[in-house]
Design a protein around this motif. Structure first.
Motif, PDB file in Angstrom:
ATOM      1  N   CYS A 306       0.838  -0.757   0.127  1.00  0.00           N
ATOM      2  CA  CYS A 306       0.057  -0.256   0.370  1.00  0.00           C
ATOM      3  C   CYS A 306       0.986   1.800   0.033  1.00  0.00           C
ATOM      4  CB  CYS A 306      -1.076   0.187   1.475  1.00  0.00           C
ATOM      5  SG  CYS A 306      -1.649   1.755   1.407  1.00  0.00           S
ATOM      6  N   CYS A 340      -6.700   6.469   2.293  1.00  0.00           N
ATOM      7  CA  CYS A 340      -6.589   5.226   1.079  1.00  0.00           C
ATOM      8  C   CYS A 340      -7.413   6.500   0.285  1.00  0.00           C
ATOM      9  CB  CYS A 340      -7.392   4.618   1.450  1.00  0.00           C
ATOM     10  SG  CYS A 340      -8.419   3.485  -0.031  1.00  0.00           S
ATOM     11  N   CYS A 351      -8.301   2.534  -6.334  1.00  0.00           N
ATOM     12  CA  CYS A 351      -6.717   1.806  -5.980  1.00  0.00           C
ATOM     13  C   CYS A 351      -6.724   0.484  -6.166  1.00  0.00           C
ATOM     14  CB  CYS A 351      -5.432   2.676  -5.198  1.00  0.00           C
ATOM     15  SG  CYS A 351      -4.167   1.477  -4.881  1.00  0.00           S
TER      16      CYS A 351
HETATM   17  S1  SF4 Z   1      -7.014   0.767  -2.770  1.00  0.00           S
HETATM   18 FE1  SF4 Z   1      -6.451   1.908  -0.173  1.00  0.00          FE
HETATM   19  S2  SF4 Z   1      -5.674   0.031   0.768  1.00  0.00           S
HETATM   20 FE2  SF4 Z   1      -5.786  -0.708  -0.874  1.00  0.00          FE
HETATM   21  S3  SF4 Z   1      -3.318  -0.291  -1.896  1.00  0.00           S
HETATM   22 FE3  SF4 Z   1      -4.873   1.470  -3.001  1.00  0.00          FE
HETATM   23  S4  SF4 Z   1      -4.264   3.244  -1.029  1.00  0.00           S
HETATM   24 FE4  SF4 Z   1      -3.883   1.457  -0.328  1.00  0.00          FE
END
Ligand code: SF4
Ligand code: SF4
Length: 409
Positions: A306, A340, A351
């Motif tokens: 992450c 996030c 993401c």
């Molecule tokens: S979706 Fe959110 S929690 Fe998952 S890797 Fe990407 S930033 Fe991190």
């Protein structure tokens, strides 16, 4: 599992408060729900906070939302974030966005994201005469025919239903309109495209998210109309109305992962979830255990990958990060949703790095991957994780690879 009525659930809740008693389904799922537990108010969902809360809202988050509807997306020179990638992503989201917008201006309903769906024909006036066993077998047959990749059933569990809906038009709470006497949740999942997710992070990979939702919508609306045609009540829901993950776990569709996502045996975390609340007599499924918790205890690949370190490295606990956007009183791995979402807003698309790297996110049409999946469920787990990394599974592929692959068939 015996059928529990909503009245019995209230009775069990009061007993739990007096005796610290656990529900049978909590013992099966491994949920630890304490006296501190409070149901979630949809207002505190991160996407809603990005509308009303200055701590979350920013110019970048406004641009992030706008990029799904207009040509305002900043087409960058970076591969995977160019005009064609955004064009595909927004096309894949079209069904979800179109249905969400239908009644927003006229009725203040953003169906599928803030409110349940209402776009149905009248059902039958007479209920079908059939046993719960017959209804269950037929529902599962009809559900997969109508587009669900997997389907499970659990008893209605009020704990996961939001206390309130939210209006982004008026920036206020709205009353929860789900009838309280529906007895079951039928939960469906649809697979997100594997190859597209391999290009995360990219605008292109956001197409897999949109496509997953659009496929969910077609299935959930059709299954809901099927139940109504049998003479019973049914309420179709995507991300609105209730938390989908605990319902999916209770319905036997998968287990909870360190990255805060449902992990299914068939598709790993690469799924989108929808559900239907109904009073059709059914037989609930049993929660399943295929070793996900034990794998997550020693894996941490999502936490390391992450980019903003939003996924915890430590054991499940009651940590709520910023205090309002997470469930209170449930011991679990909880991601930092604010970090996030900020990353999503900054890069201009969603993401799914944590999905790409997860060893459960593998193409199980390949025999080797099926073997590794089997090994993850037993004493060969550490070897499976080592091999998965050694074989460089889950490494990012380029958007150019995806587009060339698409055009070469
Ligand atoms: S979706 Fe959110 S929690 Fe998952 S890797 Fe990407 S930033 Fe991190
Ligand atoms: S990447 Fe590893 S730790 Fe994270 S959810 Fe998947 S199996 Fe669990």
């Amino acid at each position: 599992m015996n059928m529990i009525s909503p009245a019995q659930i209230h009775e069990i809740d009061s007993q739990r408060q007096v005796n610290g008693w656990q529900r049978p389904v909590d013992r099966q799922t491994g949920f630890e729900v304490t006296e501190e537990f409070r149901r979630f108010n949809q207002k505190y969902d991160m996407f809603n906070r990005a509308v009303w809360d200055d701590e979350v809202r920013s110019e970048r988050s406004d641009r992030f939302f706008a990029s799904y509807f207009t040509d305002l997306a900043r087409f960058r020179k970076v591969e995977g974030f160019q005009h064609r990638d955004y064009a595909l992503r927004n096309a894949a989201w079209y069904i979800a966005d179109f249905t969400a917008d239908l009644l927003e201006t006229s009725d203040d309903r953003k169906e599928g994201f803030l409110d349940s769906y209402t776009m149905f024909r009248e059902g039958a006036t007479r209920k079908i005469e059939a046993s719960a066993e017959e209804n269950t077998a037929a529902l599962k047959r009809a559900g997969t025919f109508l587009g669900a990749d997997a389907i499970g059933i659990c008893e209605y569990d009020e704990r996961w239903v939001y206390t309130h809906n939210y209006s982004r038009q008026k920036l206020t709470d709205k009353a929860m309109d789900l009838p309280e006497d529906l007895t079951y949740a039928v939960v469906i999942v649809n697979e997100m495209d594997h190859a597209t997710i391999e290009t995360v992070p990219s605008a292109l990979s956001g197409a897999a998210t949109g496509q997953g939702y659009s496929r969910d919508i077609i299935a959930v609306l059709s299954i809901t109309q099927y139940i109504r045609n049998l003479g019973y009540r049914a309420v179709a829901s995507l991300n609105d109305t209730a938390l989908s993950i605990p319902l999916a776990i209770q319905a036997g569709l998968g287990q909870y992962g360190r990255h805060g996502l449902l992990i299914t045996p068939e598709f790993g975390p690469r799924v989108r979830i929808a559900k239907i609340f109904t009073d059709l007599p059914l037989i609930a499924d049993e929660p399943i255990d295929f070793g996900v918790t034990e794998t997550c205890n020693i894996c941490q690949r999502c936490s390391s990958a992450c980019p903003v370190k939003a996924i915890p490295f430590d054991a499940p606990n009651f940590d709520r990060h910023d205090g309002v956007s997470h469930l209170k009183g449930v011991r679990k791995w909880t991601i930092n949703a604010a970090k996030c979402f900020k990353f999503w807003a900054n890069q201009g698309t969603d993401c799914s790095i944590c999905i790409r790297v997860c060893p459960y996110n593998r193409d199980v049409t390949k025999a080797l991957n099926r073997l590794l999946r089997w090994m993850l469920g037993n004493r060969w787990r550490r070897l499976a994780l080592w091999l998965d990394q050694k074989l460089r599974h889950g490494e990012r592929k380029t958007a150019g690879w995806w587009w060339r692959r698409a055009s070469s068939g």
